[in-house]
Design a protein around this motif. Structure first.
Motif, PDB file in Angstrom:
ATOM      1  N   HIS A  29       0.844  -1.059  -0.285  1.00 40.79           N
ATOM      2  CA  HIS A  29      -0.047   0.088  -0.016  1.00 40.79           C
ATOM      3  C   HIS A  29       0.986   1.114  -0.085  1.00 40.79           C
ATOM      4  O   HIS A  29       1.924   1.429   0.971  1.00 40.79           O
ATOM      5  N   MET A  30       0.902   2.264  -0.895  1.00 41.14           N
ATOM      6  CA  MET A  30       1.646   3.368  -1.131  1.00 41.14           C
ATOM      7  C   MET A  30       3.004   3.090  -1.368  1.00 41.14           C
ATOM      8  O   MET A  30       3.719   3.834  -1.111  1.00 41.14           O
ATOM      9  N   GLY A  31       3.485   1.928  -1.659  1.00 46.76           N
ATOM     10  CA  GLY A  31       4.881   1.324  -1.626  1.00 46.76           C
ATOM     11  C   GLY A  31       5.540   1.392  -0.796  1.00 46.76           C
ATOM     12  O   GLY A  31       6.768   1.146  -0.704  1.00 46.76           O
ATOM     13  N   ILE A  32       5.081   1.470   0.618  1.00 50.45           N
ATOM     14  CA  ILE A  32       5.794   1.378   1.733  1.00 50.45           C
ATOM     15  C   ILE A  32       5.220   0.543   2.881  1.00 50.45           C
ATOM     16  O   ILE A  32       5.894   0.023   3.682  1.00 50.45           O
ATOM     17  N   ALA A  33       4.021  -0.062   2.584  1.00 48.86           N
ATOM     18  CA  ALA A  33       3.638  -0.937   3.896  1.00 48.86           C
ATOM     19  C   ALA A  33       2.634  -2.114   3.384  1.00 48.86           C
ATOM     20  O   ALA A  33       2.181  -1.894   2.264  1.00 48.86           O
ATOM     21  N   ASN A  34       2.753  -3.298   3.944  1.00 49.07           N
ATOM     22  CA  ASN A  34       2.025  -4.256   3.338  1.00 49.07           C
ATOM     23  C   ASN A  34       0.568  -4.485   3.845  1.00 49.07           C
ATOM     24  O   ASN A  34       0.440  -4.135   5.089  1.00 49.07           O
ATOM     25  N   VAL A  35      -0.258  -4.498   3.134  1.00 51.17           N
ATOM     26  CA  VAL A  35      -1.693  -4.798   3.555  1.00 51.17           C
ATOM     27  C   VAL A  35      -2.025  -6.155   3.505  1.00 51.17           C
ATOM     28  O   VAL A  35      -1.932  -6.813   2.178  1.00 51.17           O
ATOM     29  N   ARG A  36      -2.434  -6.793   4.421  1.00 51.19           N
ATOM     30  CA  ARG A  36      -2.601  -8.319   4.437  1.00 51.19           C
ATOM     31  C   ARG A  36      -4.261  -8.676   4.611  1.00 51.19           C
ATOM     32  O   ARG A  36      -4.874  -7.890   5.311  1.00 51.19           O
ATOM     33  N   GLY A  37      -4.557  -9.745   4.051  1.00 45.57           N
ATOM     34  CA  GLY A  37      -5.925 -10.109   4.112  1.00 45.57           C
ATOM     35  C   GLY A  37      -6.008 -11.735   3.740  1.00 45.57           C
ATOM     36  O   GLY A  37      -5.103 -12.268   3.691  1.00 45.57           O
ATOM     37  N   GLU A  38      -7.346 -11.846   3.782  1.00 47.83           N
ATOM     38  CA  GLU A  38      -7.696 -13.532   3.579  1.00 47.83           C
ATOM     39  C   GLU A  38      -9.065 -13.435   3.030  1.00 47.83           C
ATOM     40  O   GLU A  38      -9.712 -12.882   3.136  1.00 47.83           O
TER      41      GLU A  38
END
Length: 184
Positions: A29-38
């Motif tokens: 997200h935004m090239g800086i942080a991971n968004v995790r989902g399932e």
């Protein structure tokens, strides 16, 4: 002439146990942080014969079950900007080849269908172990990983940021932990 390759995974039909498994993903997200989902509603089966030439993996997930911990984002992911859950309610995978790399690692090639588009993908699987649970059920555990491109599945929603980064990365990491129970 093909040579039979024995497998270290015990033979049989193995079904994913949803209470001990997870079908997850991560995207920048935004090239800086991971968004995790399932995906919380899914099924998966592994059929293993005496050699890998007959092994087969199939799986599916309900798009409406996507969960990232943020209701507004989940609703956006279900929309036509991304998965379009109304028109394409399920994503599916079916293996075409399974190759044993060593005693615990496998390469799984197959067809992944998302958003009505089917593409060949290669996943990496690691056998975490096999055991019998306290109720007499034979179990195996696998950790499966891979990477896909959102764009390959026509999920191109994005927004350029002033930094030059994009709001959502194109590459998505697949993170699947499976505890499977042998079918009687």
């Amino acid at each position: 002439m093909s040579v039979a390759t024995p497998t270290t995974i015990p033979t049989g039909t193995w079904n994913a146990d949803p209470s001990h498994s997870k079908v997850g993903f991560a995207v920048k997200h935004m090239g800086i942080a991971n968004v995790r989902g399932e995906f919380t509603e899914y099924s998966g089966t592994l059929e293993v014969g005496e050699d890998l030439s007959t092994a087969r993996v199939t799986g599916s997930a309900k798009v409406a079950s996507i969960a990232t911990g943020e209701d507004q984002r989940d609703a956006h992911l279900r929309s036509a900007d991304f998965f379009d859950a109304e028109q394409f309610p399920e994503l599916t995978f079916e293996s075409t080849e399974i190759a044993q790399l060593d005693d615990e690692e496998y390469s799984i090639t197959g067809t992944l269908t998302i958003h009505g588009i089917s593409k060949e993908v290669v996943l990496h699987a690691e056998l975490e172990g096999a055991d019998t649970d306290p109720w007499g059920n034979e179990r195996i555990a696998l950790e499966i990983t891979g990477k896909i491109s959102r764009g390959d599945f026509e999920m191109k929603f994005n927004q350029a940021l002033g930094s030059g980064n994009m709001l959502v990365a194109d590459k998505v990491s697949l993170l699947i932990d499976v505890s499977a129970v042998k079918q009687a």
